[in-house]
Structure formats: C-alpha cells, structure tokens
Design an enzyme around this catalytic site. Structure first.
Site, PDB file in Angstrom:
ATOM      1  N   GLY A  39       0.866  -1.181   0.000  1.00 19.67           N
ATOM      2  CA  GLY A  39       0.000   0.000   0.000  1.00 19.67           C
ATOM      3  C   GLY A  39       0.899   1.225   0.000  1.00 19.67           C
ATOM      4  CG  ASN A 184       5.840   7.414 -11.877  1.00 23.08           C
ATOM      5  OD1 ASN A 184       5.112   7.980 -12.687  1.00 23.08           O
ATOM      6  ND2 ASN A 184       5.583   6.201 -11.410  1.00 23.08           N
ATOM      7  CB  THR A 220      11.068   9.333  -9.529  1.00 24.89           C
ATOM      8  OG1 THR A 220       9.686   9.002  -9.655  1.00 24.89           O
ATOM      9  CG2 THR A 220      11.382   9.653  -8.089  1.00 24.89           C
ATOM     10  CG  ASP A 247      10.273  -6.232  -6.613  1.00 22.61           C
ATOM     11  OD1 ASP A 247       9.646  -5.395  -7.274  1.00 22.61           O
ATOM     12  OD2 ASP A 247       9.745  -7.004  -5.799  1.00 22.61           O
ATOM     13  CB  ALA A 250       7.973  -0.205  -2.322  1.00 19.58           C
ATOM     14  CB  ALA A 251      11.543   2.100  -6.545  1.00 21.71           C
ATOM     15  N   GLY A 252       9.299   4.080  -5.715  1.00 24.13           N
ATOM     16  CA  GLY A 252       8.759   5.436  -5.645  1.00 24.13           C
ATOM     17  C   GLY A 252       8.326   5.792  -4.233  1.00 24.13           C
ATOM     18  CG  ASP A 253       5.274   3.558  -2.347  1.00 23.37           C
ATOM     19  OD1 ASP A 253       4.701   4.492  -2.930  1.00 23.37           O
ATOM     20  OD2 ASP A 253       4.857   2.383  -2.360  1.00 23.37           O
TER      21      ASP A 253
HETATM   22  O1  RIB Z   1       3.934   1.421  -4.764  1.00 22.80           O
HETATM   23  C1  RIB Z   1       3.859   0.051  -4.523  1.00 22.80           C
HETATM   24  C2  RIB Z   1       2.539  -0.293  -3.897  1.00 22.80           C
HETATM   25  O2  RIB Z   1       1.513  -0.026  -4.818  1.00 22.80           O
HETATM   26  C3  RIB Z   1       2.369  -1.732  -3.520  1.00 22.80           C
HETATM   27  O3  RIB Z   1       2.821  -2.019  -2.230  1.00 22.80           O
HETATM   28  C4  RIB Z   1       0.882  -1.965  -3.729  1.00 22.80           C
HETATM   29  O4  RIB Z   1       0.174  -2.272  -2.574  1.00 22.80           O
HETATM   30  C5  RIB Z   1       0.349  -0.697  -4.393  1.00 22.80           C
HETATM   31  O5  RIB Z   1      -0.267   0.136  -3.483  1.00 22.80           O
END
Ligand code: RIB
Length: 308
Positions: A39, A184, A220, A247, A250-253
């Site tokens: 998430g 991004n 990004t 992988d 979640a790089a952006g997160d």
């Molecule tokens: O940005 C990655 C996330 O996007 C994943 O963890 C997935 O749950 C979606 O929300």
C-alpha cells in the site's frame, strides 16, 4: 526528529515472480506466491519511521487477517496505527503484483477498505494534524479525502506533500494546497498530457504543475534519476549506476518517504532529492515492498549531516 502524518492506503501485496510480464490475454506460469505488506501510504509511513521519523498512519483496513498483519508490521517499525480504522464489513486492500526478471512490475489494486477513508474521518483527526510537522498523501484513497487532508494541513501551516500515485486528474484547488508534488515520469505525463521521456520534456511538464499551483515538483524518472523543479531553478540528480535491479516495487514510495524524512530534519530539497535517490537505489536491489525498505542504520552512510 520530525513528526509526520501519512493519510493513505494499506494493502496486502500478493507477489508472484514471472519470467516476463504477460501480454493481454496471455497466461504464463510464475513462482511461489508471497504475501508482503504494501500500500503506497503504508509503505511511505513505514519507510519514514524506519528512517527515524515519528509517524502516524491514517487510513482504513478491514477486520480481517490481512489488516491485522499490516498493522502489526507498521507497529513493529514504530508507526502509530492507533487511529487507523478497522472496519467490519470491509476487506483490507489487496494488490496483485507480478514482478519480472528485470525487476519491472504490473500492479492491480483492489482498494477495499481504503475507499472508506473519508473526508469526515480526516476531520476527526485534526489534533493529529495539528501535532505534525508535515502531512503526506497519495491517491489510493478517495480524491476528496486527499483534498480535505491537504486543506487541513494548509490551514494549520503544515508542509503538504503529495505523491500523485496512481495517476488521476487533479483539480487546480488541490495543486494550490500542495507544497511539494512527487510524480514519476508516467504520472507526470498523465497529469500534464505532455511527453516526459527526456529531461527537457520532464522539466517542461513539471513547470506546467508549478503553473497550476504546486509549490515545487520532485519527479522521479526511472533510470534517469530525479528532477527537482522549483520556480527559481532545476536540479537533476542522476540515478546510481552501480545498482542491480531486482524489484522496483515501492521504489517510488521509498523515494518520497526518504525525501520527506530529510525535509522534516530541515535539510534542503536538493539534499533530500539526493538522499531519496540513494535510498530508492537500495530498495530496487531487494524483493518486495515493505520487505525491501532499509532501516536508519543501513542508510546512515547515505544521510548528509544534520543542518546546524
Ligand atoms: O507502490 C507500490 C505499492 O503499490 C504496492 O505495495 C501496492 O500495494 C500498491 O499500493
């Protein structure tokens, strides 16, 4: 140490590795399924907490096993989840993720309880907003909730950061409430209708967001790194070239959260952008979303000295 409120999504990620991403209508065989906390909201909250910020998560899960596991994972990282709604009759958000051998992914999100994160719920969290230094939101919860959160943050004089993912058309009223937006390259193209393949194109598109009211843009650009676009100038931060990508989930997160973490400490946005590129470089070298996020000790070497 800064205080952050994250208003956003919590999903359980169901991840399957595949040799390549399937074409429309195609069936392919993948590896063992793995459940990983995810998430965009929860990933960003967890990253900021692992990097040493005091973080409160606001959002919603169902009263189910996935919800319990997600909250336990966030709590273990030090995130305050006491205000997260646990809703009977709702299912915790689920993301179905395919990751190929090059680390690229496809993500389908079934939002479930995330859609119950309402503007009225945000109104009830006023005290938590008031106690924070910054508020961070994404677009996996209803847009009206994000707008309400941004309005509340702004009225209380807090730094408001928006990660506009997944991309959706945004009203000018929301841009005007956002101090920093972090798209991004795909989201930047969606938001502006402009190409974003080259640095020059991305800068032109980012300036369009400034013209619509956003304070600053930190975009990004995948393998090209990041571009900080402010009214007064532009800074390009190249991506690390020594990273083996496994992988990109979640790089952006992690990028967004790492940048916010430094801003909370009083660093400049340029320093925050460099640090965020370095943290995202670690995240893409590992599998999973929350499972790939480094802790403060791991990234200590990447962290610039705290400003005096
Ligand atoms: O940005 C990655 C996330 O996007 C994943 O963890 C997935 O749950 C979606 O929300």
């Amino acid at each position: 140490m800064g205080r952050l409120v994250v208003v956003g999504s919590l999903n359980m990620d169901l991840v399957v590795r595949v040799p390549r991403l399937p074409a429309p209508g195609e069936t392919i065989l993948g590896g063992q399924p793995r459940h990983v906390g995810g998430g965009k909201g929860a990933n960003q909250a967890l990253t900021c907490a692992r990097l040493g910020a005091e973080v409160t998560m606001l959002g919603s899960v169902g009263r189910d096993e996935n919800g319990e596991r997600l909250l336990a994972g966030l709590q273990a990282a030090g995130v305050d989840v006491s205000a997260v709604q646990r809703l009977a009759g709702e299912t915790t958000g689920l993301a179905i993720i395919a990751v190929d051998d090059r680390g690229a992914n496809n993500i389908i999100v079934s939002p479930g309880a995330n859609l119950a994160t309402s503007p009225e719920y945000v109104d009830l969290q006023r005290r938590r907003f008031a106690e924070a230094d910054a508020v961070l939101a994404q677009l996996e919860i209803p847009l009206e909730t994000v707008t309400r959160a941004a309005g509340l943050a702004k009225s209380l004089g807090k730094l408001m950061v928006l990660d506009p993912a997944p991309a959706a058309p945004l009203p000018d009223a929301l841009y005007a409430l956002v101090d920093l937006i972090k798209p991004n390259e795909i989201e930047l193209a969606h938001l502006t209708g402009l190409p974003t393949r080259t640095l020059a194109e991305a800068e032109t598109a980012a300036r369009r967001l400034l013209a619509r009211g956003a304070g600053r843009v930190l975009a990004t650009l995948g393998a090209q790194g990041a571009l900080l676009v402010e009214p007064a100038g532009t800074l390009h931060v190249p991506a690390r070239q020594d990273v083996q990508v496994r992988d990109t989930t979640a790089a952006g997160d992690s990028f967004t959260a790492a940048a916010v973490r430094l801003l909370l400490d009083g660093h400049s946005l340029a320093e925050a952008a460099r640090f965020a590129v370095a943290v995202a470089g670690v995240v893409v070298s590992r599998p999973g979303a929350q499972s790939s996020i480094p802790d403060a000790a791991e990234v200590a070497a990447l962290m610039p000295p705290r400003p005096a």
